[in-house]
Motif scaffolding. Sequence first.
Motif, PDB file in Angstrom:
ATOM      1  N   SER A 159      33.268  38.075  44.644  1.00 27.74           N
ATOM      2  CA  SER A 159      32.929  37.079  43.616  1.00 27.74           C
ATOM      3  C   SER A 159      34.160  36.550  42.889  1.00 27.74           C
ATOM      4  O   SER A 159      34.073  35.545  42.176  1.00 27.74           O
ATOM      5  CB  SER A 159      31.964  37.688  42.599  1.00 27.74           C
ATOM      6  N   GLU A 160      35.320  37.212  43.043  1.00 28.35           N
ATOM      7  CA  GLU A 160      36.541  36.795  42.350  1.00 28.35           C
ATOM      8  C   GLU A 160      37.424  35.887  43.187  1.00 28.35           C
ATOM      9  O   GLU A 160      38.411  35.355  42.695  1.00 28.35           O
ATOM     10  CB  GLU A 160      37.352  38.032  41.948  1.00 28.35           C
ATOM     11  N   LEU A 161      37.082  35.708  44.456  1.00 28.55           N
ATOM     12  CA  LEU A 161      37.966  34.994  45.366  1.00 28.55           C
ATOM     13  C   LEU A 161      37.839  33.491  45.237  1.00 28.55           C
ATOM     14  O   LEU A 161      36.767  32.950  44.957  1.00 28.55           O
ATOM     15  CB  LEU A 161      37.659  35.392  46.813  1.00 28.55           C
ATOM     16  N   ASN A 162      38.955  32.816  45.458  1.00 29.38           N
ATOM     17  CA  ASN A 162      38.933  31.376  45.712  1.00 29.38           C
ATOM     18  C   ASN A 162      38.450  31.211  47.151  1.00 29.38           C
ATOM     19  O   ASN A 162      39.133  31.611  48.090  1.00 29.38           O
ATOM     20  CB  ASN A 162      40.350  30.811  45.544  1.00 29.38           C
ATOM     21  N   HIS A 163      37.269  30.657  47.332  1.00 30.26           N
ATOM     22  CA  HIS A 163      36.651  30.697  48.656  1.00 30.26           C
ATOM     23  C   HIS A 163      37.261  29.690  49.642  1.00 30.26           C
ATOM     24  O   HIS A 163      36.973  29.743  50.832  1.00 30.26           O
ATOM     25  CB  HIS A 163      35.142  30.489  48.527  1.00 30.26           C
ATOM     26  N   LYS A 174      40.601  29.586  50.027  1.00 31.81           N
ATOM     27  CA  LYS A 174      41.747  30.314  50.576  1.00 31.81           C
ATOM     28  C   LYS A 174      41.473  31.800  50.750  1.00 31.81           C
ATOM     29  O   LYS A 174      42.262  32.513  51.365  1.00 31.81           O
ATOM     30  CB  LYS A 174      42.971  30.106  49.684  1.00 31.81           C
ATOM     31  N   GLY A 175      40.368  32.316  50.181  1.00 35.31           N
ATOM     32  CA  GLY A 175      40.032  33.722  50.337  1.00 35.31           C
ATOM     33  C   GLY A 175      40.953  34.666  49.599  1.00 35.31           C
ATOM     34  O   GLY A 175      41.206  35.786  50.057  1.00 35.31           O
ATOM     35  N   GLU A 176      41.480  34.248  48.447  1.00 37.66           N
ATOM     36  CA  GLU A 176      42.386  35.084  47.664  1.00 37.66           C
ATOM     37  C   GLU A 176      42.180  34.833  46.181  1.00 37.66           C
ATOM     38  O   GLU A 176      41.489  33.884  45.785  1.00 37.66           O
ATOM     39  CB  GLU A 176      43.837  34.800  48.069  1.00 37.66           C
ATOM     40  N   LEU A 177      42.774  35.685  45.362  1.00 39.13           N
ATOM     41  CA  LEU A 177      42.692  35.473  43.923  1.00 39.13           C
ATOM     42  C   LEU A 177      43.496  34.240  43.527  1.00 39.13           C
ATOM     43  O   LEU A 177      44.642  34.073  43.945  1.00 39.13           O
ATOM     44  CB  LEU A 177      43.247  36.686  43.164  1.00 39.13           C
ATOM     45  N   ASP A 178      42.899  33.384  42.699  1.00 35.35           N
ATOM     46  CA  ASP A 178      43.636  32.233  42.187  1.00 35.35           C
ATOM     47  C   ASP A 178      44.120  32.542  40.764  1.00 35.35           C
ATOM     48  O   ASP A 178      43.915  33.650  40.242  1.00 35.35           O
ATOM     49  CB  ASP A 178      42.798  30.956  42.243  1.00 35.35           C
ATOM     50  N   ALA A 179      44.765  31.566  40.145  1.00 37.83           N
ATOM     51  CA  ALA A 179      45.347  31.791  38.822  1.00 37.83           C
ATOM     52  C   ALA A 179      44.282  32.186  37.801  1.00 37.83           C
ATOM     53  O   ALA A 179      44.495  33.091  36.979  1.00 37.83           O
ATOM     54  CB  ALA A 179      46.089  30.539  38.360  1.00 37.83           C
ATOM     55  N   TYR A 180      43.131  31.544  37.846  1.00 37.54           N
ATOM     56  CA  TYR A 180      42.062  31.846  36.899  1.00 37.54           C
ATOM     57  C   TYR A 180      41.603  33.295  37.026  1.00 37.54           C
ATOM     58  O   TYR A 180      41.450  33.999  36.026  1.00 37.54           O
ATOM     59  CB  TYR A 180      40.895  30.885  37.136  1.00 37.54           C
ATOM     60  N   ALA A 181      41.405  33.768  38.262  1.00 33.46           N
ATOM     61  CA  ALA A 181      40.951  35.140  38.473  1.00 33.46           C
ATOM     62  C   ALA A 181      41.999  36.150  38.009  1.00 33.46           C
ATOM     63  O   ALA A 181      41.665  37.188  37.416  1.00 33.46           O
ATOM     64  CB  ALA A 181      40.620  35.356  39.944  1.00 33.46           C
ATOM     65  N   ILE A 182      43.270  35.865  38.274  1.00 36.67           N
ATOM     66  CA  ILE A 182      44.337  36.764  37.838  1.00 36.67           C
ATOM     67  C   ILE A 182      44.404  36.828  36.318  1.00 36.67           C
ATOM     68  O   ILE A 182      44.514  37.911  35.723  1.00 36.67           O
ATOM     69  CB  ILE A 182      45.691  36.316  38.430  1.00 36.67           C
ATOM     70  N   HIS A 240      43.822  39.824  48.298  1.00 35.09           N
ATOM     71  CA  HIS A 240      42.641  39.519  49.109  1.00 35.09           C
ATOM     72  C   HIS A 240      41.508  40.517  48.880  1.00 35.09           C
ATOM     73  O   HIS A 240      41.680  41.552  48.235  1.00 35.09           O
ATOM     74  CB  HIS A 240      43.028  39.498  50.592  1.00 35.09           C
ATOM     75  N   LEU A 241      40.365  40.193  49.458  1.00 37.18           N
ATOM     76  CA  LEU A 241      39.143  40.973  49.311  1.00 37.18           C
ATOM     77  C   LEU A 241      39.355  42.455  49.628  1.00 37.18           C
ATOM     78  O   LEU A 241      39.937  42.804  50.661  1.00 37.18           O
ATOM     79  CB  LEU A 241      38.059  40.401  50.232  1.00 37.18           C
ATOM     80  N   GLN A 264      42.074  23.873  37.572  1.00 33.79           N
ATOM     81  CA  GLN A 264      42.147  24.180  39.003  1.00 33.79           C
ATOM     82  C   GLN A 264      41.283  23.259  39.854  1.00 33.79           C
ATOM     83  O   GLN A 264      41.515  23.143  41.065  1.00 33.79           O
ATOM     84  CB  GLN A 264      41.733  25.639  39.247  1.00 33.79           C
ATOM     85  N   GLU A 265      40.307  22.598  39.250  1.00 38.65           N
ATOM     86  CA  GLU A 265      39.456  21.675  39.999  1.00 38.65           C
ATOM     87  C   GLU A 265      40.260  20.507  40.575  1.00 38.65           C
ATOM     88  O   GLU A 265      39.795  19.829  41.496  1.00 38.65           O
ATOM     89  CB  GLU A 265      38.344  21.142  39.096  1.00 38.65           C
ATOM     90  N   PHE A 266      41.454  20.296  40.054  1.00 38.40           N
ATOM     91  CA  PHE A 266      42.272  19.162  40.488  1.00 38.40           C
ATOM     92  C   PHE A 266      43.377  19.579  41.452  1.00 38.40           C
ATOM     93  O   PHE A 266      44.273  18.783  41.758  1.00 38.40           O
ATOM     94  CB  PHE A 266      42.844  18.449  39.258  1.00 38.40           C
ATOM     95  N   ILE A 267      43.316  20.821  41.937  1.00 44.31           N
ATOM     96  CA  ILE A 267      44.271  21.287  42.940  1.00 44.31           C
ATOM     97  C   ILE A 267      43.671  21.066  44.325  1.00 44.31           C
ATOM     98  O   ILE A 267      42.609  21.616  44.632  1.00 44.31           O
ATOM     99  CB  ILE A 267      44.585  22.785  42.756  1.00 44.31           C
ATOM    100  N   PRO A 268      44.292  20.279  45.180  1.00 46.04           N
ATOM    101  CA  PRO A 268      43.762  20.096  46.541  1.00 46.04           C
ATOM    102  C   PRO A 268      43.876  21.365  47.363  1.00 46.04           C
ATOM    103  O   PRO A 268      44.733  22.225  47.098  1.00 46.04           O
ATOM    104  CB  PRO A 268      44.648  18.976  47.101  1.00 46.04           C
ATOM    105  N   ASP A 269      42.998  21.505  48.364  1.00 43.65           N
ATOM    106  CA  ASP A 269      43.015  22.695  49.219  1.00 43.65           C
ATOM    107  C   ASP A 269      44.348  22.869  49.938  1.00 43.65           C
ATOM    108  O   ASP A 269      44.713  23.982  50.321  1.00 43.65           O
ATOM    109  CB  ASP A 269      41.892  22.615  50.248  1.00 43.65           C
ATOM    110  N   SER A 270      45.073  21.766  50.130  1.00 41.54           N
ATOM    111  CA  SER A 270      46.343  21.816  50.859  1.00 41.54           C
ATOM    112  C   SER A 270      47.515  22.275  49.997  1.00 41.54           C
ATOM    113  O   SER A 270      48.637  22.380  50.472  1.00 41.54           O
ATOM    114  CB  SER A 270      46.659  20.429  51.433  1.00 41.54           C
TER     115      SER A 270
END
Length: 236
Positions: free
Chosen positions: A11-15, A17-25, A68-69, A177-183
């Motif tokens: 539930s904490e992952l950025n789905h 990229k499958g890793e913790l993002d800045a918000y989760a950290i 990661h998970l 973070q909503e304005f960060i592209p997946d790339s």
Amino acid sequence: MYSFNSRIRYSELNHQKGELDAYAIINYFQDCSTFQSEDLNRGLSYLQEHNRVWLLNSWQLEIRKPAHLGENITIGTWAYDFKGFYGYRNFIMKDSQDNPLAVANSIWVYLDTVTGKPVKVPYDTSYPIEPAYPMEYANRKISIPDALVKNPQITIVNSNIDSYNHVNNGQYIKMAQEFIPDSFSVRSMRAEYRRQAVMGDAILPMTFTSDNCITVVLADADEKPYAIVEFQGESI
């Protein structure tokens, strides 16, 4: 250093990229400092009884390695200085081999909740002082680019609000973070907090994007910032 152990949840992952993002950290770091305060009997009840609150002034986060998970992690924090009404605190997240996954600096303001004004941190603080983490410390103030793009407004809802009845500092990062592209891969983040948004306020997100930097200004209708969030990284 005060610390606690945890394990990274799905539930904490950025789905994307499958890793913790800045918000989760940042959420882990906030929890760690809250746990320390509660264990030192300087937590929410103490602050409310004394009409005090610690307000976050700025974050500086460096992501050293993706998390990661399922990874077992240790989250730590310590105060490294108090000056006037400012408190300075480091954070670290480490993997099971004690390697840093993320490190952060934070600056806090000690506030009188009755007057709404900063007050000097008492000399008999219960927080032990430890040396500052060896990292390159950035300016707490973030320059606002000239060529900002306006985006649709965001209305503050109940889930954005914390126990002090204003938007939790992590929620601004989540909005940005909503304005960060997946790339785009984030390597570091800075956040500067200028005003408090409350329930029902409208947030105007304004953005600036370059090859290695995304700046998000979260402002009111008059373009006066509540918070400024800057992500540094690279396209992948």
